[in-house]
Write a protein that holds these residues in place. Structure first.
Motif, short mmCIF file in Angstrom:
data_model
loop_
_atom_site.label_atom_id
_atom_site.label_comp_id
_atom_site.label_asym_id
_atom_site.label_seq_id
_atom_site.Cartn_x
_atom_site.Cartn_y
_atom_site.Cartn_z
N ALA A 1 19.58 -3.08 -10.19
CA ALA A 1 18.61 -2.74 -11.25
C ALA A 1 17.77 -3.96 -11.64
CB ALA A 1 19.35 -2.19 -12.46
N ILE A 2 18.39 -5.13 -11.74
CA ILE A 2 17.66 -6.36 -12.10
C ILE A 2 16.63 -6.69 -11.02
CG2 ILE A 2 17.89 -8.86 -12.40
CD1 ILE A 2 20.60 -8.30 -13.75
N CYS A 3 17.01 -6.51 -9.75
CA CYS A 3 16.07 -6.75 -8.65
C CYS A 3 14.84 -5.87 -8.80
CB CYS A 3 16.75 -6.49 -7.31
SG CYS A 3 17.95 -7.73 -6.79
N PHE A 4 15.04 -4.59 -9.13
CA PHE A 4 13.91 -3.68 -9.26
C PHE A 4 13.03 -4.02 -10.47
CE2 PHE A 4 16.45 -0.50 -6.65
CZ PHE A 4 15.67 -0.70 -5.52
N ILE A 5 13.63 -4.55 -11.53
CA ILE A 5 12.83 -5.00 -12.68
C ILE A 5 11.90 -6.13 -12.26
CG2 ILE A 5 12.95 -6.16 -14.91
CD1 ILE A 5 15.57 -4.61 -15.42
N ILE A 6 12.46 -7.12 -11.53
CA ILE A 6 11.66 -8.26 -11.05
C ILE A 6 10.56 -7.78 -10.11
CG2 ILE A 6 11.75 -10.38 -9.68
CD1 ILE A 6 14.65 -10.74 -10.70
N PHE A 7 10.89 -6.86 -9.22
CA PHE A 7 9.90 -6.36 -8.26
C PHE A 7 8.80 -5.56 -8.95
CE2 PHE A 7 13.53 -6.34 -4.93
CZ PHE A 7 13.34 -7.69 -4.69
N SER A 8 9.14 -4.85 -10.02
CA SER A 8 8.12 -4.11 -10.78
C SER A 8 7.09 -5.07 -11.38
CB SER A 8 8.78 -3.29 -11.89
OG SER A 8 9.69 -2.36 -11.36
N ILE A 9 7.58 -6.15 -11.95
CA ILE A 9 6.68 -7.15 -12.56
C ILE A 9 5.78 -7.77 -11.50
CG2 ILE A 9 6.61 -9.37 -13.77
CD1 ILE A 9 9.31 -8.54 -15.09
N LEU A 10 6.37 -8.11 -10.35
CA LEU A 10 5.59 -8.70 -9.26
C LEU A 10 4.49 -7.76 -8.80
CD1 LEU A 10 8.12 -10.40 -6.78
CD2 LEU A 10 6.12 -11.45 -7.84
N CYS A 11 4.83 -6.50 -8.59
CA CYS A 11 3.86 -5.53 -8.09
C CYS A 11 2.74 -5.30 -9.10
CB CYS A 11 4.57 -4.22 -7.75
SG CYS A 11 3.75 -3.24 -6.48
N PHE A 12 3.07 -5.31 -10.38
CA PHE A 12 2.05 -5.17 -11.42
C PHE A 12 1.04 -6.32 -11.34
CE2 PHE A 12 0.61 -5.91 -15.85
CZ PHE A 12 -0.06 -4.71 -16.05
N MET A 13 1.54 -7.54 -11.10
CA MET A 13 0.65 -8.69 -10.93
C MET A 13 -0.21 -8.52 -9.68
SD MET A 13 3.51 -11.61 -11.80
CE MET A 13 2.53 -12.93 -11.11
N GLY A 14 0.35 -7.88 -8.65
CA GLY A 14 -0.39 -7.67 -7.41
C GLY A 14 -1.60 -6.77 -7.58
N VAL A 15 -1.55 -5.87 -8.54
CA VAL A 15 -2.70 -5.00 -8.80
C VAL A 15 -3.93 -5.84 -9.12
CG1 VAL A 15 -3.65 -3.28 -10.39
CG2 VAL A 15 -1.30 -3.04 -9.55
N PHE A 16 -3.76 -6.89 -9.92
CA PHE A 16 -4.88 -7.74 -10.33
C PHE A 16 -5.34 -8.63 -9.17
CE2 PHE A 16 -2.54 -6.64 -14.17
CZ PHE A 16 -3.57 -6.14 -14.96
N ALA A 17 -4.40 -9.08 -8.33
CA ALA A 17 -4.80 -9.84 -7.14
C ALA A 17 -5.64 -8.99 -6.21
CB ALA A 17 -3.55 -10.36 -6.41
N SER A 18 -5.28 -7.71 -6.07
CA SER A 18 -6.03 -6.80 -5.21
C SER A 18 -7.43 -6.54 -5.76
CB SER A 18 -5.26 -5.48 -5.08
OG SER A 18 -5.91 -4.60 -4.19
N LEU A 19 -7.53 -6.40 -7.09
CA LEU A 19 -8.84 -6.17 -7.71
C LEU A 19 -9.75 -7.38 -7.59
CD1 LEU A 19 -7.90 -4.27 -11.00
CD2 LEU A 19 -9.30 -3.38 -9.12
N ALA A 20 -9.16 -8.57 -7.56
CA ALA A 20 -9.95 -9.81 -7.60
C ALA A 20 -10.60 -10.16 -6.27
CB ALA A 20 -9.06 -10.98 -8.05
N ARG A 21 -10.29 -9.41 -5.20
CA ARG A 21 -10.75 -9.81 -3.86
C ARG A 21 -12.25 -9.69 -3.68
NH1 ARG A 21 -7.59 -6.13 0.02
NH2 ARG A 21 -6.34 -5.59 -1.79
N GLY A 22 -12.90 -8.80 -4.44
CA GLY A 22 -14.35 -8.60 -4.29
C GLY A 22 -14.66 -7.59 -3.21
N ARG A 23 -15.94 -7.45 -2.90
CA ARG A 23 -16.41 -6.43 -1.97
C ARG A 23 -16.36 -6.95 -0.54
NH1 ARG A 23 -19.17 -2.18 -3.78
NH2 ARG A 23 -20.46 -2.11 -1.91
N LEU A 24 -16.09 -6.01 0.39
CA LEU A 24 -16.04 -6.35 1.82
C LEU A 24 -17.29 -5.92 2.56
CD1 LEU A 24 -14.38 -7.29 4.35
CD2 LEU A 24 -13.50 -4.96 4.48
N ARG A 25 -18.06 -5.00 2.00
CA ARG A 25 -19.12 -4.35 2.76
C ARG A 25 -20.32 -5.25 3.03
NH1 ARG A 25 -16.00 -1.06 5.10
NH2 ARG A 25 -15.05 0.49 3.77
N HIS A 26 -20.05 -6.36 3.75
CA HIS A 26 -21.11 -7.23 4.26
C HIS A 26 -20.51 -7.96 5.45
CE1 HIS A 26 -18.91 -10.51 2.34
NE2 HIS A 26 -18.90 -9.79 1.25
N PRO A 27 -21.36 -8.43 6.40
CA PRO A 27 -20.81 -9.07 7.59
C PRO A 27 -20.00 -10.31 7.22
CG PRO A 27 -23.14 -8.58 7.87
CD PRO A 27 -22.82 -8.34 6.42
#
Length: 481
Positions: free
Chosen positions: A444-470
């Protein structure tokens, strides 16, 4: 019809045949390695009993493979760019197949872990080249579809791995899980020799950065082994040394003429940098799931390996079903949007699992596994499409290796977190009914830690910017700069 006309007509056919062969080989190998990995996870409790391993040592059967693959993946990605991606890919399949045989006849826990290291080196040669070969032969507008098929093969391997691994473990013993890879590997080797024509080397003539590769590998080794030795002084010391080593590696790579990793890919390419970060976080938060639930289902719920494997199939089946759709979608819609949605759905599933206890129903576990599978399908192939689409051809090998490295380092970190929590809560004891309560608490503790990590990953994914250019050319840095 003149010979020139025939040659012009035959070239498109040869190119199409080469593309199909590359997709076939990459799909086969993308099935094989996760199939073995997920099957091994199911067999781990039986291996632990057979060799009388405690929970921490048992986790090294999985971690040793991942660590070796992570240490060698980037150097082999660069070697493939220099000497040829097909050549390194072929050697990797051979090493992987032979080491699978060695694992199947291992006489002790130590030898099994050693052979898993060799298997990890073979995997590094495969992971560092497979996606690069696909990206080399398919046009940009087709890559999302092709990568979706490739990722789907990964998840089909993950889907059938637990089920077939459970059957093999119960009916033929845990050794059969490794030995079944030998004929599968032989088929792939024959297919490469027969069907895959041509060679791809985008950085031919450059020199390999041996010192940088050595610093990188040793730093990863210190970090991972340090995690397994926490909370002791040695563990903290090794982690500190690993962090210092990574800093030294980055500074050195900024100065060397032919770096194993061009750091300007991260400094000048926001899509590349944050897509890799999102992948690292996602795998860090999800990989240990199979290991943890395999222990939970067999030790807490009392299921056999075959039944536990069938239950765990729910997640990768969803991945296999929806990955091609997600890949095609990322050819038309910003990969950032698709991947971030997937990361958010994965976070939801992990949060639900953080409430797991001895009374958690099987229906809830299967439902959450399906949610996680759908979320990961939406994330994985669009994120890979974003990484490979953000660089020019010269860096396909390194970019492919970074895709694999983020996956493997994330997986190593995920297992490291599980090892650390087990060591803190349960200690180094063999799993038995007397420690079932601390085992569930640890999971259960492992899954709590992983939940927090994945929530942070949402913001990393949003921060990447747009790809639609060469993709832009990345500036090279000479030693004098």
């Amino acid at each position: 019809m003149t010979e020139l006309t025939r040659n012009k007509q035959s070239r498109p056919e040869e190119e199409r045949s080469s593309r199909n062969a590359a997709l076939l080989v990459a799909t086969l190998v993308s099935f094989l390695t996760p199939f073995m990995g997920s099957a091994v996870n199911i067999a781990l409790p039986v291996m632990g009993t057979y060799f009388s391993m405690n929970a921490v040592l048992l986790s090294w059967v999985a971690t040793a493979y991942l660590l070796a693959a992570a240490m060698f993946l980037v150097p082999f990605g660069k070697i493939a760019d220099i000497h040829g991606r097909k050549k390194i890919f072929t050697y990797g399949i051979m090493i992987y197949t032979f080491s699978s045989f060695l694992c199947g006849i291992a006489p002790s826990a130590v030898s099994l872990i050693l052979f898993r290291v060799i298997q990890g080196i073979g995997s590094a040669m495969i992971f560092g080249t497979a996606i690069a070969i696909l990206t080399s032969v398919f046009a940009p507008h087709e890559r999302g579809r092709v990568l979706g098929i490739n990722v789907s093969a990964v998840y089909i391997g993950l889907s059938v791995g637990p089920f077939i691994g459970g059957i093999l473990t119960e009916q033929l013993g845990w050794r059969s899980v490794f030995l079944i890879n030998v004929p599968l590997g032989a088929i792939i080797i024959a297919t490469v020799a027969w069907k895959l024509k041509g060679e791809w080397a985008g950085a031919r003539g450059e020199k390999l950065d041996y010192l940088g590769s050595l610093i990188y590998g040793i730093s990863l080794l210190f970090l991972t082994y340090g995690l397994s030795r926490l909370p002791g002084f040695l563990g903290a010391t090794l982690i500190g040394a690993g962090v210092v080593g990574i800093i030294i590696f980055v500074l050195y790579e900024l100065k060397v003429e032919n770096p194993v990793v061009n750091m300007n890919l991260f400094r000048q390419n926001t899509v590349f940098a944050f897509s890799n970060l999102a992948a690292l976080i996602n795998y860090s938060a999800t990989f240990a799931l199979g290991f943890l639930l395999s222990l939970y289902l067999q030790h807490i719920k009392g299921y056999g390996p075959q039944a536990a494997g069938l239950i765990l199939v729910a997640q990768p089946v969803m991945m296999a079903l929806f990955s091609p759709f997600a890949g095609r979608l990322s050819d038309r819609v910003e990969p950032r949007v698709v991947a971030t949605t997937g990361m958010a759905i994965t976070t939801l599933g992990l949060v639900i699992l953080s409430f797991i206890d001895e009374e958690t129903s099987l229906f809830l576990i299967v439902t959450v596994l399906m949610i996680l599978g759908f979320g990961f399908a939406l994330f994985s192939s669009p994120n890979t499409n974003a990484i490979m689409g953000s660089v020019v051809k010269k860096y396909y090998g390194v970019a492919s290796a970074m895709v694999g490295t983020m996956r493997l380092v994330g997986q190593v970190f995920s297992m490291g977190v599980a090892m650390l929590i087990f060591a803190l809560i349960m200690g180094t004891v063999q799993i038995s009914p007397e420690i079932h309560v601390p085992l569930v608490r640890s999971i259960a503790i492992c899954f709590i830690i992983f939940s927090i990590l994945c929530f942070m990953g949402v913001f990393a994914s949003l921060a990447r910017g747009r790809l639609r250019h060469p993709p832009a050319e990345v500036k090279e840095r000479s030693p004098r700069q």
